[in-house]
Design a protein around this motif. Structure first.
Motif, PDB file in Angstrom:
ATOM      1  N   THR A  32       3.070  -0.952   4.098  1.00  0.00           N
ATOM      2  CA  THR A  32       4.351  -1.549   3.726  1.00  0.00           C
ATOM      3  C   THR A  32       4.640  -1.332   2.247  1.00  0.00           C
ATOM      4  OG1 THR A  32       4.026  -3.251   5.411  1.00  0.00           O
ATOM      5  CG2 THR A  32       5.697  -3.677   3.732  1.00  0.00           C
ATOM      6  N   ALA A  33       3.637  -1.615   1.412  1.00  0.00           N
ATOM      7  CA  ALA A  33       3.807  -1.475  -0.030  1.00  0.00           C
ATOM      8  C   ALA A  33       4.118  -0.035  -0.411  1.00  0.00           C
ATOM      9  CB  ALA A  33       2.549  -1.959  -0.752  1.00  0.00           C
ATOM     10  N   ALA A  34       3.416   0.918   0.204  1.00  0.00           N
ATOM     11  CA  ALA A  34       3.618   2.331  -0.145  1.00  0.00           C
ATOM     12  C   ALA A  34       5.013   2.808   0.245  1.00  0.00           C
ATOM     13  CB  ALA A  34       2.555   3.190   0.529  1.00  0.00           C
ATOM     14  N   ALA A  35       5.454   2.464   1.458  1.00  0.00           N
ATOM     15  CA  ALA A  35       6.770   2.919   1.905  1.00  0.00           C
ATOM     16  C   ALA A  35       7.889   2.269   1.093  1.00  0.00           C
ATOM     17  CB  ALA A  35       6.949   2.598   3.391  1.00  0.00           C
ATOM     18  N   MET A  36       7.768   0.979   0.827  1.00  0.00           N
ATOM     19  CA  MET A  36       8.800   0.297   0.035  1.00  0.00           C
ATOM     20  C   MET A  36       8.835   0.829  -1.392  1.00  0.00           C
ATOM     21  SD  MET A  36       8.823  -3.706   1.216  1.00  0.00           S
ATOM     22  CE  MET A  36      10.184  -4.009   0.080  1.00  0.00           C
ATOM     23  N   THR A  37       7.662   1.070  -1.968  1.00  0.00           N
ATOM     24  CA  THR A  37       7.605   1.579  -3.331  1.00  0.00           C
ATOM     25  C   THR A  37       8.188   2.978  -3.410  1.00  0.00           C
ATOM     26  OG1 THR A  37       5.630   0.245  -3.759  1.00  0.00           O
ATOM     27  CG2 THR A  37       6.083   2.040  -5.283  1.00  0.00           C
ATOM     28  N   ALA A  38       7.945   3.799  -2.374  1.00  0.00           N
ATOM     29  CA  ALA A  38       8.537   5.139  -2.341  1.00  0.00           C
ATOM     30  C   ALA A  38      10.059   5.050  -2.400  1.00  0.00           C
ATOM     31  CB  ALA A  38       8.089   5.877  -1.085  1.00  0.00           C
ATOM     32  N   GLY A  39      10.628   4.073  -1.701  1.00  0.00           N
ATOM     33  CA  GLY A  39      12.066   3.881  -1.767  1.00  0.00           C
ATOM     34  C   GLY A  39      12.518   3.355  -3.113  1.00  0.00           C
ATOM     35  N   THR A  40      11.723   2.456  -3.690  1.00  0.00           N
ATOM     36  CA  THR A  40      12.084   1.846  -4.970  1.00  0.00           C
ATOM     37  C   THR A  40      12.130   2.879  -6.089  1.00  0.00           C
ATOM     38  OG1 THR A  40      11.063  -0.247  -4.292  1.00  0.00           O
ATOM     39  CG2 THR A  40      11.450   0.065  -6.644  1.00  0.00           C
ATOM     40  N   ILE A  41      11.153   3.807  -6.109  1.00  0.00           N
ATOM     41  CA  ILE A  41      11.102   4.796  -7.186  1.00  0.00           C
ATOM     42  C   ILE A  41      11.990   6.013  -6.901  1.00  0.00           C
ATOM     43  CG2 ILE A  41       8.757   4.099  -7.788  1.00  0.00           C
ATOM     44  CD1 ILE A  41       7.725   6.624  -6.465  1.00  0.00           C
ATOM     45  N   GLY A  42      12.642   6.012  -5.733  1.00  0.00           N
ATOM     46  CA  GLY A  42      13.571   7.087  -5.423  1.00  0.00           C
ATOM     47  C   GLY A  42      12.917   8.376  -4.967  1.00  0.00           C
ATOM     48  N   MET A  43      11.792   8.291  -4.251  1.00  0.00           N
ATOM     49  CA  MET A  43      11.199   9.515  -3.694  1.00  0.00           C
ATOM     50  C   MET A  43      12.219  10.198  -2.793  1.00  0.00           C
ATOM     51  SD  MET A  43       7.875   9.971  -1.169  1.00  0.00           S
ATOM     52  CE  MET A  43       6.656   9.867  -2.464  1.00  0.00           C
ATOM     53  N   PRO A  44      12.366  11.527  -2.894  1.00  0.00           N
ATOM     54  CA  PRO A  44      13.331  12.230  -2.037  1.00  0.00           C
ATOM     55  C   PRO A  44      13.081  11.941  -0.560  1.00  0.00           C
ATOM     56  CG  PRO A  44      12.531  13.690  -3.759  1.00  0.00           C
ATOM     57  CD  PRO A  44      11.701  12.439  -3.844  1.00  0.00           C
ATOM     58  N   LEU A  45      14.140  11.687   0.171  1.00  0.00           N
ATOM     59  CA  LEU A  45      14.023  11.314   1.580  1.00  0.00           C
ATOM     60  C   LEU A  45      13.329  12.404   2.396  1.00  0.00           C
ATOM     61  CD1 LEU A  45      14.611   9.383   3.898  1.00  0.00           C
ATOM     62  CD2 LEU A  45      16.888  10.404   4.102  1.00  0.00           C
ATOM     63  N   ARG A  46      13.618  13.671   2.103  1.00  0.00           N
ATOM     64  CA  ARG A  46      13.006  14.751   2.874  1.00  0.00           C
ATOM     65  C   ARG A  46      11.485  14.751   2.712  1.00  0.00           C
ATOM     66  NH1 ARG A  46      15.446  20.704   2.344  1.00  0.00           N
ATOM     67  NH2 ARG A  46      17.165  19.533   3.301  1.00  0.00           N
ATOM     68  N   LEU A  47      11.024  14.561   1.484  1.00  0.00           N
ATOM     69  CA  LEU A  47       9.580  14.502   1.237  1.00  0.00           C
ATOM     70  C   LEU A  47       8.972  13.287   1.912  1.00  0.00           C
ATOM     71  CD1 LEU A  47       6.963  15.363  -0.166  1.00  0.00           C
ATOM     72  CD2 LEU A  47       7.748  14.130  -2.217  1.00  0.00           C
ATOM     73  N   PHE A  48       9.626  12.145   1.786  1.00  0.00           N
ATOM     74  CA  PHE A  48       9.115  10.929   2.412  1.00  0.00           C
ATOM     75  C   PHE A  48       9.041  11.091   3.926  1.00  0.00           C
ATOM     76  CE2 PHE A  48       9.804   6.910   4.576  1.00  0.00           C
ATOM     77  CZ  PHE A  48       8.780   6.125   4.037  1.00  0.00           C
ATOM     78  N   SER A  49      10.079  11.644   4.524  1.00  0.00           N
ATOM     79  CA  SER A  49      10.114  11.795   5.978  1.00  0.00           C
ATOM     80  C   SER A  49       8.991  12.696   6.478  1.00  0.00           C
ATOM     81  CB  SER A  49      11.470  12.354   6.423  1.00  0.00           C
ATOM     82  OG  SER A  49      12.509  11.444   6.129  1.00  0.00           O
ATOM     83  N   GLY A  50       8.718  13.787   5.751  1.00  0.00           N
ATOM     84  CA  GLY A  50       7.646  14.679   6.150  1.00  0.00           C
ATOM     85  C   GLY A  50       6.291  13.985   6.114  1.00  0.00           C
ATOM     86  N   CYS A  51       6.027  13.258   5.044  1.00  0.00           N
ATOM     87  CA  CYS A  51       4.754  12.531   4.926  1.00  0.00           C
ATOM     88  C   CYS A  51       4.671  11.408   5.950  1.00  0.00           C
ATOM     89  CB  CYS A  51       4.602  11.976   3.519  1.00  0.00           C
ATOM     90  SG  CYS A  51       4.440  13.235   2.239  1.00  0.00           S
ATOM     91  N   ALA A  52       5.782  10.719   6.170  1.00  0.00           N
ATOM     92  CA  ALA A  52       5.797   9.629   7.150  1.00  0.00           C
ATOM     93  C   ALA A  52       5.538  10.156   8.555  1.00  0.00           C
ATOM     94  CB  ALA A  52       7.133   8.892   7.091  1.00  0.00           C
ATOM     95  N   ALA A  53       6.085  11.314   8.878  1.00  0.00           N
ATOM     96  CA  ALA A  53       5.868  11.903  10.199  1.00  0.00           C
ATOM     97  C   ALA A  53       4.398  12.246  10.408  1.00  0.00           C
ATOM     98  CB  ALA A  53       6.736  13.152  10.369  1.00  0.00           C
ATOM     99  N   LEU A  54       3.776  12.859   9.400  1.00  0.00           N
ATOM    100  CA  LEU A  54       2.356  13.195   9.501  1.00  0.00           C
ATOM    101  C   LEU A  54       1.501  11.940   9.617  1.00  0.00           C
ATOM    102  CD1 LEU A  54       2.061  16.066   6.848  1.00  0.00           C
ATOM    103  CD2 LEU A  54       1.876  16.278   9.332  1.00  0.00           C
ATOM    104  N   GLY A  55       1.796  10.961   8.770  1.00  0.00           N
ATOM    105  CA  GLY A  55       1.017   9.732   8.786  1.00  0.00           C
ATOM    106  C   GLY A  55       1.159   8.969  10.082  1.00  0.00           C
ATOM    107  N   ALA A  56       2.380   8.847  10.594  1.00  0.00           N
ATOM    108  CA  ALA A  56       2.610   8.092  11.828  1.00  0.00           C
ATOM    109  C   ALA A  56       1.961   8.779  13.024  1.00  0.00           C
ATOM    110  CB  ALA A  56       4.119   7.930  12.067  1.00  0.00           C
ATOM    111  N   THR A  57       2.005  10.099  13.065  1.00  0.00           N
ATOM    112  CA  THR A  57       1.384  10.836  14.172  1.00  0.00           C
ATOM    113  C   THR A  57      -0.130  10.700  14.143  1.00  0.00           C
ATOM    114  OG1 THR A  57       3.208  12.434  14.171  1.00  0.00           O
ATOM    115  CG2 THR A  57       1.173  13.085  15.276  1.00  0.00           C
ATOM    116  N   ALA A  58      -0.715  10.848  12.951  1.00  0.00           N
ATOM    117  CA  ALA A  58      -2.167  10.703  12.826  1.00  0.00           C
ATOM    118  C   ALA A  58      -2.601   9.277  13.172  1.00  0.00           C
ATOM    119  CB  ALA A  58      -2.599  11.061  11.405  1.00  0.00           C
ATOM    120  N   TYR A  59      -1.850   8.307  12.706  1.00  0.00           N
ATOM    121  CA  TYR A  59      -2.131   6.888  12.979  1.00  0.00           C
ATOM    122  C   TYR A  59      -2.110   6.606  14.477  1.00  0.00           C
ATOM    123  CZ  TYR A  59      -0.432   2.052  13.612  1.00  0.00           C
ATOM    124  OH  TYR A  59      -0.214   0.766  14.059  1.00  0.00           O
ATOM    125  N   SER A  60      -1.053   7.041  15.146  1.00  0.00           N
ATOM    126  CA  SER A  60      -0.913   6.751  16.571  1.00  0.00           C
ATOM    127  C   SER A  60      -1.973   7.476  17.391  1.00  0.00           C
ATOM    128  CB  SER A  60       0.484   7.163  17.049  1.00  0.00           C
ATOM    129  OG  SER A  60       0.664   6.826  18.409  1.00  0.00           O
TER     130      SER A  60
END
Length: 213
Positions: free
Chosen positions: A124-152
Motif C-alpha cells: 500500500t505504502a509503495a503504490a501510494m508513494t509512487a502516485g504521490t511522487i508522480g511516477m509515470p503511469l506507464r512505468l508504474f503499470s508495468g511494474c504493477a503487472a509484474l508484481g501482481a502476476t508474481a504475487y498471485s
C-alpha cells in the motif's frame, strides 16, 4: 472443520462468482492492509487441486485484483497523498513505511513495487508513494503487472502445495498455505529492514575524534 462448513466452502469455491470475489478481495487489500488478500488466494489454490476453482482462473483473478488495487492506491496517492502525509506526524509508525517507500523508489525505481507486493502494508505504502511522487503511469503499470502476476502465481501455488500434501484434509492444507504466506512476507520484511539499517549506517556522517586536528 465440520462437514457443514466444508460443504459451504466447497459450494463457494465451485461458484463462478469466486473469481469476482477474489478480484475484489485482493484489490481491497491494496488499500486496506488489514485485509490480507493472500489468505483467499491461498485458500483458492488449495481447492484448485480438486479442479474447482480452475487453477489458471485463480491466478488470473488474483493478478487482476492486485493490478487493480495497486492502481487504486496509486490514484489515491496522486490525488491526496501529499495531504495525507502531512497529517501523519514525522517519525510515527504509520508514516515510516511511506518514508521508506519514497527512499526505496528513489534508489531502486519501480522494481521495489514488485518486492513490496509480497508484504502487507508495504504494498500500500509503495503504490501510494509512487502516485504521490508522480511516477509515470506507464512505468508504474508495468511494474504493477509484474508484481501482481508474481504475487498471485506464488500464493496460488503455495495453496496448491498444501492441497497436494493434505489432499483429503482441507483445513490443514489451508493453514499450511497461510503459514507459508506469512513466512515469505516475514522474510521479505526482514530483508527490507536489514537493507534499511545498512543504508542508514552509510548515510551517517563520519565522526571526527575529539582532539584530532
Amino acid at each position: 472443520m465440520s462437514d457443514a462448513v466444508l460443504d459451504l466452502v466447497h459450494a463457494a469455491m465451485g461458484s463462478p462468482w469466486i473469481y469476482l470475489a477474489l478480484v475484489a478481495y485482493v484489490a481491497l487489500d491494496a488499500v486496506l492492509p488489514s485485509v490480507p488478500g493472500e489468505v483467499l488466494v491461498v485458500t483458492c489454490g488449495v481447492f484448485a487441486m480438486t479442479g474447482t476453482p480452475n487453477l489458471a482462473g485463480v491466478i488470473a483473478a488474483g493478478a487482476a485484483g492486485g493490478f487493480a488495487g495497486d492502481h487504486l492506491a496509486y490514484l489515491l496517492g496522486r490525488r491526496a497523498g501529499g495531504a495525507l502525509l502531512t497529517r501523519l506526524p514525522p517519525g510515527s509508525r504509520r508514516r515510516r513505511p511511506f518514508e521508506w517507500a519514497r527512499r526505496a523508489l528513489a534508489r531502486r525505481g519501480g522494481s521495489i513495487l514488485i518486492v513490496c507486493r509480497f508484504v502487507p502494508g508495504c504494498r500500500t505504502a509503495a503504490a501510494m508513494t509512487a502516485g504521490t511522487i508522480g511516477m509515470p503511469l506507464r512505468l508504474f503499470s508495468g511494474c504493477a503487472a509484474l508484481g501482481a502476476t508474481a504475487y498471485s502465481a506464488y500464493f496460488t501455488l503455495v495453496g496448491c502445495l498444501g492441497g497436494a500434501v493434505f489432499r483429503d484434509h482441507p483445513l490443514p492444507a489451508v493453514l499450511l498455505g497461510i503459514g507459508s504466506a506469512l513466512v515469505i512476507a516475514g522474510v521479505v520484511e526482514l530483508i527490507r529492514l536489514v537493507l534499511r539499517g545498512r543504508s542508514a549506517r552509510r548515510a551517517e556522517p563520519e565522526r571526527v575524534p575529539v582532539g584530532v586536528d
